[in-house]
Design a protein around this motif. Structure first.
Motif, mmCIF file in Angstrom:
data_model
loop_
_atom_site.group_PDB
_atom_site.id
_atom_site.type_symbol
_atom_site.label_atom_id
_atom_site.label_comp_id
_atom_site.label_asym_id
_atom_site.label_seq_id
_atom_site.Cartn_x
_atom_site.Cartn_y
_atom_site.Cartn_z
ATOM 1 N N SER A 26 0.823 -1.301 -0.122
ATOM 2 C CA SER A 26 0.212 0.246 0.127
ATOM 3 C C SER A 26 0.660 1.377 0.001
ATOM 4 O O SER A 26 0.286 2.312 -0.451
ATOM 5 C CB SER A 26 -0.938 0.032 1.219
ATOM 6 N N LEU A 27 1.905 1.136 0.644
ATOM 7 C CA LEU A 27 3.024 2.421 0.527
ATOM 8 C C LEU A 27 3.413 2.704 -0.905
ATOM 9 O O LEU A 27 3.509 3.599 -1.238
ATOM 10 C CB LEU A 27 4.196 2.084 1.606
ATOM 11 N N LYS A 30 0.438 4.377 -2.606
ATOM 12 C CA LYS A 30 0.546 5.675 -2.366
ATOM 13 C C LYS A 30 1.549 6.322 -2.978
ATOM 14 O O LYS A 30 1.161 7.712 -3.380
ATOM 15 C CB LYS A 30 0.584 5.761 -0.481
ATOM 16 N N LYS A 67 2.827 18.253 11.818
ATOM 17 C CA LYS A 67 1.317 17.751 12.317
ATOM 18 C C LYS A 67 0.451 18.890 12.836
ATOM 19 O O LYS A 67 -0.825 18.982 12.505
ATOM 20 C CB LYS A 67 1.443 16.796 13.644
ATOM 21 N N ARG A 70 -0.897 20.070 9.602
ATOM 22 C CA ARG A 70 -1.976 19.318 8.975
ATOM 23 C C ARG A 70 -3.233 19.643 9.509
ATOM 24 O O ARG A 70 -4.565 19.631 8.864
ATOM 25 C CB ARG A 70 -1.641 17.797 8.997
ATOM 26 N N TRP A 80 -8.811 15.859 4.920
ATOM 27 C CA TRP A 80 -7.621 15.231 6.063
ATOM 28 C C TRP A 80 -6.564 14.761 5.068
ATOM 29 O O TRP A 80 -6.773 13.957 3.958
ATOM 30 C CB TRP A 80 -7.966 14.318 6.814
ATOM 31 N N VAL A 81 -5.191 15.359 5.163
ATOM 32 C CA VAL A 81 -4.252 14.866 4.310
ATOM 33 C C VAL A 81 -3.282 13.949 5.008
ATOM 34 O O VAL A 81 -2.809 14.367 6.299
ATOM 35 C CB VAL A 81 -3.383 16.373 3.919
ATOM 36 N N ASP A 82 -2.578 12.953 4.463
ATOM 37 C CA ASP A 82 -1.680 12.224 5.147
ATOM 38 C C ASP A 82 -0.486 12.748 5.311
ATOM 39 O O ASP A 82 -0.067 13.754 4.734
ATOM 40 C CB ASP A 82 -1.422 10.546 4.414
ATOM 41 N N MET A 83 0.391 12.362 6.610
ATOM 42 C CA MET A 83 1.621 13.077 6.632
ATOM 43 C C MET A 83 2.511 12.983 5.732
ATOM 44 O O MET A 83 3.393 14.009 5.623
ATOM 45 C CB MET A 83 2.056 12.585 8.012
ATOM 46 N N SER A 84 2.728 11.916 4.914
ATOM 47 C CA SER A 84 3.669 12.011 4.078
ATOM 48 C C SER A 84 3.700 12.978 2.900
ATOM 49 O O SER A 84 4.330 13.705 2.343
ATOM 50 C CB SER A 84 3.774 10.639 3.206
ATOM 51 N N SER A 85 2.315 13.266 2.625
ATOM 52 C CA SER A 85 1.905 14.405 1.638
ATOM 53 C C SER A 85 2.378 15.823 2.224
ATOM 54 O O SER A 85 2.811 16.713 1.432
ATOM 55 C CB SER A 85 0.456 14.379 1.246
ATOM 56 N N SER A 87 4.540 16.286 4.495
ATOM 57 C CA SER A 87 5.883 16.533 4.626
ATOM 58 C C SER A 87 6.689 16.562 3.317
ATOM 59 O O SER A 87 7.648 17.674 3.224
ATOM 60 C CB SER A 87 6.531 15.005 5.479
#
Length: 128
Positions: A26-27, A30, A67, A70, A80-85, A87
């Motif tokens: 899944s990573l 993404k 964070k 975010r 809601w955006v994931d932390m990888s996006s 960062s």
């Protein structure tokens, strides 16, 4: 990762080793979606993230962690955006000299961990 690969191979017959099919986590999926975004969409997201950073500054927030940014972005947009996006976008803004990392540590209000805060460079703050 090895256990994850074996589990996927057992769950999907024909996808085991030697079948010629590659296992995609899944990573990986993404990351591929992120890199497939058009430059225009990436620039729009950078602009929205920068606008939230500047808006928070105008409301008295001197600097932020990723964070905290975010959460502020979610509060402002409802997305809601994931932390990888977050960062990777912040890293792009830092490379583009639109955001700067400050030279001190402070506690993140979200996690309580020591972080190096970020802020929009003063020139960017006046443009938004």
């Amino acid at each position: 990762m090895q256990a994850e690969s074996n589990t996927a191979a057992a769950a999907a017959p024909g996808l085991g080793r030697g079948s010629g099919a590659a296992f995609v986590s899944s990573l990986d999926a993404k990351a591929q979606v992120f890199w497939d975004l058009s430059p225009r969409l990436m620039a729009q997201f950078q602009g929205r993230l920068l606008a939230v950073l500047v808006q928070e500054r105008q409301q008295g927030v001197q600097n932020m962690s990723a964070k905290e940014l975010r959460e502020a972005y979610f509060k402002a947009t409802g997305a809601w955006v994931d932390m990888s996006s977050i960062s990777s976008t912040v890293n792009g803004l830092v490379k583009g000299k639109r955001v700067e990392r400050l030279n001190f540590l402070r506690k993140c209000s979200v996690t309580g961990h020591d972080i190096t805060p970020i802020r929009a460079v003063p020139k960017q703050q006046s443009l938004v």
